[in-house]
Design a protein around this motif. Structure first.
Motif, PDB file in Angstrom:
ATOM      1  N   GLN A  22      38.318 -31.409  28.369  1.00  0.00           N
ATOM      2  CA  GLN A  22      37.221 -31.357  27.408  1.00  0.00           C
ATOM      3  C   GLN A  22      36.439 -32.669  27.360  1.00  0.00           C
ATOM      4  O   GLN A  22      35.251 -32.668  27.015  1.00  0.00           O
ATOM      5  CB  GLN A  22      37.756 -31.007  26.020  1.00  0.00           C
ATOM      6  CG  GLN A  22      38.455 -29.665  25.967  1.00  0.00           C
ATOM      7  CD  GLN A  22      37.585 -28.532  26.483  1.00  0.00           C
ATOM      8  OE1 GLN A  22      36.486 -28.320  26.004  1.00  0.00           O
ATOM      9  NE2 GLN A  22      38.071 -27.818  27.472  1.00  0.00           N
ATOM     10  N   PHE A  23      37.084 -33.753  27.701  1.00  0.00           N
ATOM     11  CA  PHE A  23      36.437 -35.068  27.707  1.00  0.00           C
ATOM     12  C   PHE A  23      36.893 -35.823  28.952  1.00  0.00           C
ATOM     13  O   PHE A  23      37.830 -35.414  29.631  1.00  0.00           O
ATOM     14  CB  PHE A  23      36.793 -35.854  26.442  1.00  0.00           C
ATOM     15  CG  PHE A  23      36.375 -35.155  25.178  1.00  0.00           C
ATOM     16  CD1 PHE A  23      35.063 -35.205  24.752  1.00  0.00           C
ATOM     17  CD2 PHE A  23      37.293 -34.423  24.442  1.00  0.00           C
ATOM     18  CE1 PHE A  23      34.666 -34.541  23.603  1.00  0.00           C
ATOM     19  CE2 PHE A  23      36.904 -33.756  23.292  1.00  0.00           C
ATOM     20  CZ  PHE A  23      35.591 -33.812  22.871  1.00  0.00           C
ATOM     21  N   GLU A  24      36.243 -36.944  29.233  1.00  0.00           N
ATOM     22  CA  GLU A  24      36.604 -37.729  30.417  1.00  0.00           C
ATOM     23  C   GLU A  24      38.020 -38.284  30.348  1.00  0.00           C
ATOM     24  O   GLU A  24      38.671 -38.456  31.357  1.00  0.00           O
ATOM     25  CB  GLU A  24      35.613 -38.886  30.626  1.00  0.00           C
ATOM     26  CG  GLU A  24      34.276 -38.464  31.174  1.00  0.00           C
ATOM     27  CD  GLU A  24      33.307 -38.022  30.082  1.00  0.00           C
ATOM     28  OE1 GLU A  24      33.634 -38.155  28.885  1.00  0.00           O
ATOM     29  OE2 GLU A  24      32.237 -37.526  30.442  1.00  0.00           O
ATOM     30  N   VAL A  25      38.489 -38.574  29.143  1.00  0.00           N
ATOM     31  CA  VAL A  25      39.849 -39.081  28.970  1.00  0.00           C
ATOM     32  C   VAL A  25      40.754 -37.882  28.686  1.00  0.00           C
ATOM     33  O   VAL A  25      40.574 -37.193  27.690  1.00  0.00           O
ATOM     34  CB  VAL A  25      39.926 -40.097  27.810  1.00  0.00           C
ATOM     35  CG1 VAL A  25      41.352 -40.567  27.601  1.00  0.00           C
ATOM     36  CG2 VAL A  25      38.990 -41.270  28.073  1.00  0.00           C
ATOM     37  N   PRO A  26      41.720 -37.583  29.571  1.00  0.00           N
ATOM     38  CA  PRO A  26      42.598 -36.422  29.358  1.00  0.00           C
ATOM     39  C   PRO A  26      43.325 -36.494  28.023  1.00  0.00           C
ATOM     40  O   PRO A  26      43.766 -37.555  27.592  1.00  0.00           O
ATOM     41  CB  PRO A  26      43.582 -36.508  30.522  1.00  0.00           C
ATOM     42  CG  PRO A  26      42.861 -37.271  31.579  1.00  0.00           C
ATOM     43  CD  PRO A  26      42.018 -38.263  30.832  1.00  0.00           C
ATOM     44  N   ASN A  27      43.425 -35.333  27.370  1.00  0.00           N
ATOM     45  CA  ASN A  27      44.119 -35.228  26.088  1.00  0.00           C
ATOM     46  C   ASN A  27      44.862 -33.900  26.069  1.00  0.00           C
ATOM     47  O   ASN A  27      44.235 -32.837  25.998  1.00  0.00           O
ATOM     48  CB  ASN A  27      43.120 -35.295  24.934  1.00  0.00           C
ATOM     49  CG  ASN A  27      43.797 -35.270  23.587  1.00  0.00           C
ATOM     50  OD1 ASN A  27      44.810 -34.602  23.392  1.00  0.00           O
ATOM     51  ND2 ASN A  27      43.227 -35.999  22.646  1.00  0.00           N
ATOM     52  N   PRO A  28      46.189 -33.908  26.140  1.00  0.00           N
ATOM     53  CA  PRO A  28      46.941 -32.656  26.227  1.00  0.00           C
ATOM     54  C   PRO A  28      46.775 -31.749  25.014  1.00  0.00           C
ATOM     55  O   PRO A  28      47.023 -30.550  25.098  1.00  0.00           O
ATOM     56  CB  PRO A  28      48.393 -33.107  26.375  1.00  0.00           C
ATOM     57  CG  PRO A  28      48.423 -34.497  25.853  1.00  0.00           C
ATOM     58  CD  PRO A  28      47.064 -35.077  26.115  1.00  0.00           C
ATOM     59  N   PHE A  29      46.302 -32.272  23.895  1.00  0.00           N
ATOM     60  CA  PHE A  29      46.097 -31.454  22.697  1.00  0.00           C
ATOM     61  C   PHE A  29      44.738 -30.752  22.711  1.00  0.00           C
ATOM     62  O   PHE A  29      44.551 -29.756  22.026  1.00  0.00           O
ATOM     63  CB  PHE A  29      46.240 -32.299  21.436  1.00  0.00           C
ATOM     64  CG  PHE A  29      47.602 -32.907  21.294  1.00  0.00           C
ATOM     65  CD1 PHE A  29      48.701 -32.118  20.978  1.00  0.00           C
ATOM     66  CD2 PHE A  29      47.792 -34.257  21.511  1.00  0.00           C
ATOM     67  CE1 PHE A  29      49.963 -32.672  20.863  1.00  0.00           C
ATOM     68  CE2 PHE A  29      49.057 -34.823  21.392  1.00  0.00           C
ATOM     69  CZ  PHE A  29      50.149 -34.021  21.074  1.00  0.00           C
TER      70      PHE A  29
END
Length: 88
Positions: free
Chosen positions: A64-71
Motif C-alpha cells: 500500500q505504501f513504499e515502506v512495507p507494512n504487514p498490517f
C-alpha cells in the motif's frame, strides 16, 4: 501478467546525509502477478438461449505504501465472478 517493478534509486535524508534506500522500498499498488480467465457457454433451451459465464482473476500481494507494512499490505487474492442468463 508479470511486473518486476523496483526502485533503482530512492534517495532520502538520513541523519542529514543523502542515502539510497531503494533496497528497503517497494513500488506501491503494483502486484508482481496478475491473471484472468473466462469460460463462456451457450446453448439453445426451449424457445430461448441459455448462457453461462464465469471469470476467475488473480492479483498477487500488493504494497500500500513504499515502506512495507504487514498490517496494511494486501495479500494475494482471487475473485470468481459467475452469471447465468436466459434470453428469449
Amino acid at each position: 501478467g508479470y511486473i518486476d517493478a523496483e526502485y533503482r534509486e530512492y534517495v532520502t535524508q538520513i541523519a542529514g546525509a543523502p542515502t539510497d534506500v531503494a533496497d528497503f522500498r517497494e513500488v506501491q499498488n503494483t502486484p508482481k502477478w496478475t491473471a484472468s480467465g473466462t469460460l463462456d457457454y451457450g446453448a439453445p433451451v426451449g424457445s430461448g438461449r441459455l448462457n453461462l459465464n464465469t471469470t476467475l482473476s488473480y492479483r498477487s500481494k500488493t504494497y500500500q505504501f513504499e515502506v512495507p507494512n504487514p498490517f496494511l499490505d494486501q495479500k494475494g487474492y482471487a475473485l470468481l465472478d459467475a452469471n447465468i442468463m436466459w434470453r428469449n
